[in-house]
Structure formats: structure tokens, C-alpha cells
Design a protein around this motif. Structure first.
Motif, PDB file in Angstrom:
ATOM      1  N   ILE A  59       0.717  -0.995   0.134  1.00 51.10           N
ATOM      2  CA  ILE A  59       0.305  -0.242  -0.376  1.00 51.10           C
ATOM      3  C   ILE A  59       0.762   1.105  -0.034  1.00 51.10           C
ATOM      4  N   PRO A  60       0.747   1.977  -0.934  1.00 51.25           N
ATOM      5  CA  PRO A  60       2.060   3.180  -0.852  1.00 51.25           C
ATOM      6  C   PRO A  60       0.504   4.189  -0.204  1.00 51.25           C
ATOM      7  N   SER A  61       0.701   5.078   1.140  1.00 47.91           N
ATOM      8  CA  SER A  61      -0.161   5.431   1.745  1.00 47.91           C
ATOM      9  C   SER A  61      -0.833   6.884   1.546  1.00 47.91           C
ATOM     10  N   PHE A  62       0.085   7.217   0.581  1.00 47.41           N
ATOM     11  CA  PHE A  62      -0.446   8.123  -0.499  1.00 47.41           C
ATOM     12  C   PHE A  62      -1.405   8.434  -0.876  1.00 47.41           C
ATOM     13  N   LEU A  63      -1.762   7.834  -2.059  1.00 41.55           N
ATOM     14  CA  LEU A  63      -2.679   7.164  -2.827  1.00 41.55           C
ATOM     15  C   LEU A  63      -4.190   7.007  -1.694  1.00 41.55           C
ATOM     16  N   TYR A  64      -3.542   5.316  -0.685  1.00 43.27           N
ATOM     17  CA  TYR A  64      -4.797   4.627  -0.419  1.00 43.27           C
ATOM     18  C   TYR A  64      -4.266   4.432   0.905  1.00 43.27           C
ATOM     19  N   SER A  65      -5.442   4.324   1.997  1.00 42.39           N
ATOM     20  CA  SER A  65      -4.907   4.334   3.520  1.00 42.39           C
ATOM     21  C   SER A  65      -5.454   3.484   4.245  1.00 42.39           C
ATOM     22  N   THR A  66      -5.517   2.499   5.391  1.00 45.31           N
ATOM     23  CA  THR A  66      -6.463   2.115   5.899  1.00 45.31           C
ATOM     24  C   THR A  66      -6.880   3.160   7.629  1.00 45.31           C
ATOM     25  N   GLU A  88      -6.763  -7.684   0.339  1.00 40.19           N
ATOM     26  CA  GLU A  88      -5.226  -6.986   0.449  1.00 40.19           C
ATOM     27  C   GLU A  88      -5.025  -5.712  -0.814  1.00 40.19           C
ATOM     28  N   MET A  89      -4.956  -4.374  -0.336  1.00 45.49           N
ATOM     29  CA  MET A  89      -4.982  -3.168  -1.485  1.00 45.49           C
ATOM     30  C   MET A  89      -3.440  -3.414  -1.836  1.00 45.49           C
ATOM     31  N   PHE A  90      -3.563  -3.513  -3.337  1.00 47.63           N
ATOM     32  CA  PHE A  90      -2.374  -3.980  -4.376  1.00 47.63           C
ATOM     33  C   PHE A  90      -2.222  -5.218  -4.053  1.00 47.63           C
ATOM     34  N   SER A  91      -2.379  -5.953  -3.668  1.00 47.51           N
ATOM     35  CA  SER A  91      -1.957  -7.426  -3.721  1.00 47.51           C
ATOM     36  C   SER A  91      -3.172  -8.303  -4.629  1.00 47.51           C
ATOM     37  N   PHE A 150      -0.867  -0.014 -12.477  1.00 53.39           N
ATOM     38  CA  PHE A 150       0.236   1.422 -13.039  1.00 53.39           C
ATOM     39  C   PHE A 150       0.129   2.155 -12.498  1.00 53.39           C
ATOM     40  N   LYS A 151      -1.315   2.912 -11.839  1.00 52.89           N
ATOM     41  CA  LYS A 151      -1.620   4.348 -11.520  1.00 52.89           C
ATOM     42  C   LYS A 151      -0.417   4.312  -9.711  1.00 52.89           C
ATOM     43  N   LYS A 152      -0.862   2.912  -9.607  1.00 55.35           N
ATOM     44  CA  LYS A 152       0.322   2.375  -8.068  1.00 55.35           C
ATOM     45  C   LYS A 152       2.121   2.364  -8.031  1.00 55.35           C
TER      46      LYS A 152
END
Length: 368
Positions: free
Chosen positions: A13-20, A50-53, A136-138
Motif C-alpha cells: 500500500i502506498p499510503s499517499f494514494l490509499y490508506s487504512t 489486501e490493497m495492491f495485492s 500502473f497508477k500505483k
């Protein structure tokens, strides 16, 4: 800015795009808070993905398959009239007369000719488009880093969607070629099952993919007539291209709606409201997308129908104005509705598996 608990390296997870929700509650410095306030989407607590898994990208691919395949198949009658107006403008002079001619000559069945290659082709395209867009966005956001990913987020959307469309159109191209031939040449084939083998028999497997091909009676070479216009329709070499309109415009419109039109932070809005915002943002983005990509769409229909034809032949027959306007009102309605429905279905599927809807950073509620 990643959570300090993710030391195993498993979380992507890149926290600047998505966050728990746990990450959102961590103490951050003022600079980081400003970034998150404008560019953060909270993942639902109940999400089991899980995000981005790999499971996340599979879910996005399935959502894209459903959203694009079903919506494109549902507007097959409109697509048939549009393609025939582009191919034979002297016969199909308007939308109304086009439906009348189609009904008179082919009956009710004529309105659904080519539904199978449409469903299969756009399902494959949608799976690649949405799945790879998220990837690709991530990927590009990670390369840019938190500060630049926020500052240049539109370029991130642009690069991610263009990369995804490049792959997605390869998956679509064979089915698009068969679809146009079936819809515009009655008697060519009933649908995908007999149309695809017949197309391959006539032009070979190379006729379905991007390969260099000699033009008869011409010493020059040109790329396969379908995939290049498709790439031109989806990823033109100008700033205002179709992919930017469909993805980056959508993301920015949704962000603007949550920022200016809805007083409640996104993470506090109901799922119904969020899906309504997704549809509205998609519809507006679709209108811009249709206008920008229409000339290349005309080229796709013309070149797939006229064996051995070139771009020059299309311009000569349809004219520059014709390339830009022939069938445009119908396409605006069709693409606007399609794009709105696609984002609605896509985000509805994401919500159903516990993932956040696309776009619209979450702004923390003001302190009382």
C-alpha cells in the motif's frame, strides 16, 4: 509515510494514494497531513482484500470485465447504427433513418448482430484496462514519491491509463475487427463463432494483430489497420487524448465533486451516494472522451471495412469534417452513458468485495 507496522514487506500500500483507517490515525507532520488530506482513499475496515495485492488486481480485473463487457453489449444496436453511418453515410444519413433501414433490411435480429464479439472483446479489454490501470497508477506513484505523486497526480492518471490501454487494446483488437465486419457487412457471418474463422481464412492470423503488412500495389509498408487506429483512439500523441479524458478527467471530476459539491467527507458518505458520484463523473468524462476520440473511431470503422484502404482514402471519402462529426451525436450519448455505467458497475463491484470506490480524496471532518 507507510505504516511502521509493515516491516515484513508484504504490504504494497502506498499510503499517499490509499490508506487504512489505522494509517489515517497515525500522527504525521504538517506536510504529510496536507498530502493525505487531498489524495487519500480510506479502505473499508471489512475489506478482506489486501490493497495492491494480487487479489486486489484480480478483483479490479473482474470489475473491469463486468463493467466494460456488459455495457458495450447492451448498446449493440446503437453501435451498429453508428458504424453503418460511418461506413456508408449516403445510405445511413441520420440516426432515425439508420434504425429504420436496419429494421427494414435485417429485422429485429439486425440490431443485435455482433453482440458476441462485442461481449468477449470488451470484457477482455475491460479486464486489462482496469486491472493494469490500478497497477500502473500505483507503480508510477511509487516512482514519483508522495510529494510529486500528489503534485502531478493528473500525469500519474494519464501515464497509468495510457499504459493500461496499450495492453487492453491488443486484447480487444481481434474481436473489434470481427465485430465491425459482422455489423457492417450483412451475410459475412452470424457472429463470433463463424466470423472469427472466416476473418482469419480471408486475411490470416496476422490480420488480427499488429504486424507489418505490405499494401498491394504500393512499395510502402503500413502497420495493421486495426490496432494502430485503436491505439490512436485511446492514446493519441496530443495532451488532450482519450485516455486522459476517460481516466484522469474522471478522477479529477470526482475529486472536485467531493471537494465542492458534497459537504460530507467521502469516507462518511453512503455507498449509494459514492456510486452516484462515480456514475456522474464517468458520464461527464465520457462526453469529453467521445468528442476527442471520434475521428480515430471513424478511421477504425472505415479501415476495418475496406480491405487495403489507407488513412488517406478515409479522409478523401469522408472529409476532415466528416471524420470529426459523422455519427458524433449518437456517439456522445453512447459513450457518455457507457462510461458512466462502467464506472458505476466497476465501483459497485469494488464495494461488494470491500474495496473503496475510485477517486475523491477523503478530507477529515473539521474539529468541533
Amino acid at each position: 509515510m507507510a505504516s511502521p507496522e509493515n516491516t515484513s514487506g508484504k504490504s504494497l500500500i502506498p499510503s499517499f494514494l490509499y490508506s487504512t483507517s489505522r494509517t489515517m490515525n497515525l500522527e504525521q507532520n504538517n506536510h504529510s497531513s496536507d498530502i493525505n488530506r487531498n489524495f487519500m482513499i480510506p479502505a473499508p475496515k471489512e475489506s478482506k482484500v489486501e490493497m495492491f495485492s494480487p487479489a486486489y488486481y484480480k478483483a479490479c480485473a473482474v470489475g473491469g470485465m463486468l463493467s466494460c463487457g456488459l455495457t458495450h453489449m447492451s448498446v449493440t444496436p446503437l453501435d451498429i447504427v453508428k458504424c453503418n453511418m460511418q461506413i456508408d453515410p449516403t445510405k445511413y444519413k441520420s440516426i432515425t433513418s439508420g434504425f429504420g433501414i436496419l429494421l427494414k433490411e435485417q429485422g429485429i435480429k439486425g440490431f443485435f448482430r455482433g453482440w458476441a464479439p462485442t461481449l468477449v472483446g470488451y470484457s477482455a479489454q475491460g479486464a486489462c484496462k482496469m486491472g493494469f490501470y490500478e497497477y500502473f497508477k500505483k507503480y508510477y506513484s511509487d516512482i514519483a514519491g508522495p510529494e510529486y505523486a500528489t503534485k502531478y497526480k493528473t500525469l500519474i492518471y494519464l501515464a497509468g491509463s495510457a499504459s493500461a490501454e496499450f495492453i487492453a487494446d491488443i486484447a480487444l483488437c481481434p474481436f473489434e475487427a470481427v465485430k465491425v465486419r459482422v455489423q457492417t457487412q450483412p451475410g459475412f457471418a452470424r457472429g463470433l463463432s463463424d466470423g472469427l474463422p472466416k476473418f482469419i481464412k480471408a486475411q490470416g492470423v496476422s490480420g488480427l494483430f499488429s504486424k507489418l503488412k505490405r499494401v498491394p500495389n504500393n512499395i510502402s509498408y503500413r502497420l495493421y489497420k486495426g490496432i494502430v487506429p485503436l491505439w490512436g483512439r485511446q492514446i493519441p500523441c496530443k495532451p488532450t487524448f482519450n485516455t486522459m479524458m476517460k481516466f484522469a478527467t474522471f478522477e479529477n471530476i470526482v475529486e472536485a465533486i467531493y471537494k465542492h459539491a458534497i459537504p460530507t467527507p467521502k469516507n462518511e458518505c453512503s455507498n449509494t451516494l459514492q456510486l452516484g458520484v462515480s456514475f456522474a463523473g464517468g458520464y461527464v468524462a465520457g462526453v469529453f472522451c467521445a468528442i476527442v476520440s471520434h475521428p480515430a473511431d471513424n478511421l477504425v470503422s472505415f479501415l476495418n471495412n475496406a480491405q487495403g484502404a489507407t488513412v488517406g482514402d478515409a479522409v478523401k471519402k469522408l472529409g476532415l469534417m466528416g471524420l470529426c462529426t459523422r455519427g458524433l451525436p449518437l456517439r456522445i450519448f453512447m459513450i457518455g452513458t457507457l462510461t458512466g455505467a462502467q464506472w458505476g458497475i466497476y465501483d459497485a463491484f469494488k464495494v461488494s468485495v470491500g474495496l473503496p470506490t475510485t477517486g475523491g480524496g477523503s478530507t477529515p471532518a473539521p474539529a468541533h
